[in-house]
Design an enzyme around this catalytic site. Structure first.
Site, PDB file in Angstrom:
ATOM      1  N   LYS A 139     -27.646  27.890  11.522  1.00 53.99           N
ATOM      2  CA  LYS A 139     -28.488  28.611  12.475  1.00 53.99           C
ATOM      3  C   LYS A 139     -27.909  28.582  13.886  1.00 53.99           C
ATOM      4  O   LYS A 139     -28.148  29.492  14.675  1.00 53.99           O
ATOM      5  CB  LYS A 139     -29.896  28.004  12.485  1.00 53.99           C
ATOM      6  CG  LYS A 139     -30.664  28.209  11.188  1.00 53.99           C
ATOM      7  CD  LYS A 139     -32.041  27.585  11.274  1.00 53.99           C
ATOM      8  CE  LYS A 139     -32.824  27.785   9.992  1.00 53.99           C
ATOM      9  NZ  LYS A 139     -34.173  27.174  10.057  1.00 53.99           N
ATOM     10  N   HIS A 176     -29.100  25.968  24.103  1.00 54.39           N
ATOM     11  CA  HIS A 176     -29.824  24.710  24.238  1.00 54.39           C
ATOM     12  C   HIS A 176     -31.313  25.045  24.360  1.00 54.39           C
ATOM     13  O   HIS A 176     -31.691  26.019  24.978  1.00 54.39           O
ATOM     14  CB  HIS A 176     -29.309  24.029  25.511  1.00 54.39           C
ATOM     15  CG  HIS A 176     -29.809  22.640  25.741  1.00 54.39           C
ATOM     16  ND1 HIS A 176     -31.134  22.311  25.730  1.00 54.39           N
ATOM     17  CD2 HIS A 176     -29.138  21.501  26.018  1.00 54.39           C
ATOM     18  CE1 HIS A 176     -31.263  21.025  26.005  1.00 54.39           C
ATOM     19  NE2 HIS A 176     -30.066  20.514  26.177  1.00 54.39           N
ATOM     20  N   GLU A 211     -19.806  15.146   5.765  1.00 52.49           N
ATOM     21  CA  GLU A 211     -21.066  14.807   6.415  1.00 52.49           C
ATOM     22  C   GLU A 211     -21.712  13.615   5.717  1.00 52.49           C
ATOM     23  O   GLU A 211     -21.613  13.457   4.504  1.00 52.49           O
ATOM     24  CB  GLU A 211     -22.030  15.988   6.391  1.00 52.49           C
ATOM     25  CG  GLU A 211     -21.565  17.185   7.207  1.00 52.49           C
ATOM     26  CD  GLU A 211     -20.882  18.225   6.341  1.00 52.49           C
ATOM     27  OE1 GLU A 211     -20.260  17.840   5.320  1.00 52.49           O
ATOM     28  OE2 GLU A 211     -20.976  19.416   6.690  1.00 52.49           O
ATOM     29  N   ASP A 241     -29.470  15.347  19.144  1.00 52.21           N
ATOM     30  CA  ASP A 241     -29.826  15.901  17.828  1.00 52.21           C
ATOM     31  C   ASP A 241     -29.179  15.080  16.723  1.00 52.21           C
ATOM     32  O   ASP A 241     -28.726  15.621  15.714  1.00 52.21           O
ATOM     33  CB  ASP A 241     -29.383  17.357  17.741  1.00 52.21           C
ATOM     34  CG  ASP A 241     -29.924  18.075  16.509  1.00 52.21           C
ATOM     35  OD1 ASP A 241     -31.052  17.740  16.076  1.00 52.21           O
ATOM     36  OD2 ASP A 241     -29.226  18.947  15.962  1.00 52.21           O
ATOM     37  N   ASN A 298     -24.830  15.508  11.297  1.00 51.78           N
ATOM     38  CA  ASN A 298     -23.743  15.600  12.270  1.00 51.78           C
ATOM     39  C   ASN A 298     -23.024  14.273  12.492  1.00 51.78           C
ATOM     40  O   ASN A 298     -22.460  14.023  13.555  1.00 51.78           O
ATOM     41  CB  ASN A 298     -24.225  16.188  13.603  1.00 51.78           C
ATOM     42  CG  ASN A 298     -25.561  15.651  14.032  1.00 51.78           C
ATOM     43  OD1 ASN A 298     -25.789  14.450  13.946  1.00 51.78           O
ATOM     44  ND2 ASN A 298     -26.435  16.532  14.492  1.00 51.78           N
TER      45      ASN A 298
END
Length: 282
Positions: free
Chosen positions: A102, A126, A186, A218, A223
């Protein structure tokens, strides 16, 4: 999107038209045709034809309501940002799409200067940018500007964190950030054998970020990259500087998110408040 194929369909006049749009994004949601024509030094009729061509390729979006104007699509802004990287000698070849979500699309690429690397094209800004109230004669701040600011935010955060467990960052242009390719997976895709040790490594990096004045914003299992060589933390478009409004709450949320993931997945036992206190005191 096949950005390499699309890149090959652009000529010098197309780039000049896109230059004109880019330079005026901060002042217009849709840049007026007259302004594009003037800045590109191309007659209005020819500029209109080029914009029609670019629209057919979904590089720009044209509109007739109120006035005749054009703006970038996500593909168009990414293409133009890539062009700026190529033009500045930072990128020599673009490869395949590695992943898309996204908030961004990531491609592998090659640079004679940096070797094999990745270019990340930001899609959205942001969260705080979405509340921007700037008004202009022809409409609100365009999403392209938000994406550019998002890329800039990530680039600046990574610059401050170089030498820590983050990708090396090489350049920023438009909505594109050029960075190191890391051969790792990941966290959520792998089963780590030493979860307590890995969690401690992540929290140590969070502490190092804090002491360099950056909060990730985040942090999650999506991540954090892991391999036999160690861990890396990626994706910093939502990062904030220590001292910004709400930074403490954002840091606490980051720590809570990653500790909760390890607790649910590996049954680790780490006290969230103690971990936060340790980060702030180190």
């Amino acid at each position: 999107m096949n950005i390499a194929e699309l890149y090959g369909k652009m000529g010098k006049h197309s780039w000049r038209i896109m230059d004109a749009i880019f330079k005026n994004l901060w002042d217009y949601e849709y840049v007026p045709l007259q302004l594009i024509s003037s800045h590109a030094r191309i007659g209005e009729e020819k500029a209109r034809n080029i914009l029609k061509y670019l629209s057919d390729l979904r590089v720009v979006q044209n509109r007739q309501k109120d006035y005749e104007g054009s703006t970038f699509t996500f593909i168009g802004l990414s293409l133009y940002s890539l062009h700026r990287l190529v033009r500045s000698g930072k990128v020599d070849a673009i490869g395949k799409l590695m992943g898309e979500g996204k908030e961004s699309a990531v491609f592998n690429c090659y640079s004679e200067k940096f070797g094999e690397c990745v270019v990340k094209f930001h899609k959205v800004g942001h969260t705080s940018f979405k509340k921007v109230k700037e008004k202009r004669d022809y409409g609100d701040l365009h999403f392209s500007v938000l994406a550019i600011r998002s890329a800039r935010n990530e680039f600046r955060a990574l610059q401050k964190l170089q030498g820590l467990a983050v990708p090396k960052v090489y350049a920023w242009e438009g909505n594109a950030v050029l960075m190191e390719l890391i051969d790792a997976k990941e966290l959520y895709r792998v089963r780590v054998e030493n979860p307590d040790e890995v969690l401690d490594m992540i929290l140590e990096e969070v502490a190092k970020f804090y002491h360099r004045g950056i909060v990730h914003g985040d942090l999650s299992q999506y991540n954090v990259l892991v391999s036999e060589e160690g861990i890396w933390i990626i994706d910093f478009p939502q990062s904030v500087e220590v001292g910004e409004e709400g930074w403490r709450e954002i840091l606490e949320r980051d720590v809570r998110n990653i500790i909760t993931y390890f607790s649910r997945t590996y049954r680790t036992e780490k006290d969230i408040n103690s971990a936060i206190d340790r980060i702030l005191q180190e």
